[in-house]
Motif scaffolding. Sequence first.
Motif: not given
Ligand code: ADP
Length: 161
Positions: A6, A10, A88, A90, A123, A128
């Motif tokens: 995964y 973050f 993830g 969204r 969620n 972030s």
């Molecule tokens: P962000 O878009 O918040 O900066 P990241 O780049 O850290 O997030 O995302 C890592 C993974 O987590 C991606 O697949 C992203 O779609 C997923 N993700 C981010 N926010 C959420 C959420 N609120 N619920 C589920 N998955 C999420």
Amino acid sequence: MKICVYPGSFDPVSNGHLNIIERIAQSFDEVYVLISLNPNKKYTFTDEERLYMMKKVTSHLKNVHCELSEKLMINYAKEKNAKIIIRGLRNISDYDDEMTRFQFNRTINENIDTFFLFPTMNNLFLSSSAIKELIIFDADVSEYLPKKILEFAVKIIKERK
Ligand code: ADP
């Protein structure tokens, strides 16, 4: 052995990320959370801070391992013997990006697939960057950030705004 990766920034880990990790930890034997190191991306937290927070919030999940890596994600997955990448999904803009990323990854290694998970209702609108914006405006983000890192993350975001 079912192993997945995964990956993400973050920056910082949110309850949305943690919810995905808790769900996949039930379906896979081993989960590798890959904290990406992208020199072209500007993060609020240092690499070590992002790793520290992720380790802290997943400490109750014995089959979850958190690592920093500069490697191409698909090569990292191969090295870990993982056949599945988790992402993830969204909204539509995530969908567009993920479709491209999926095709790109397939061209590098067609043996590694991607599974997508929808966030749970609470969620759905979490990112972030939105959390960081709320903190700068002194809003209460206790619903969005894991309790174990709330104070740490809020303090750093305010210092570095
Ligand atoms: P962000 O878009 O918040 O900066 P990241 O780049 O850290 O997030 O995302 C890592 C993974 O987590 C991606 O697949 C992203 O779609 C997923 N993700 C981010 N926010 C959420 C959420 N609120 N619920 C589920 N998955 C999420």
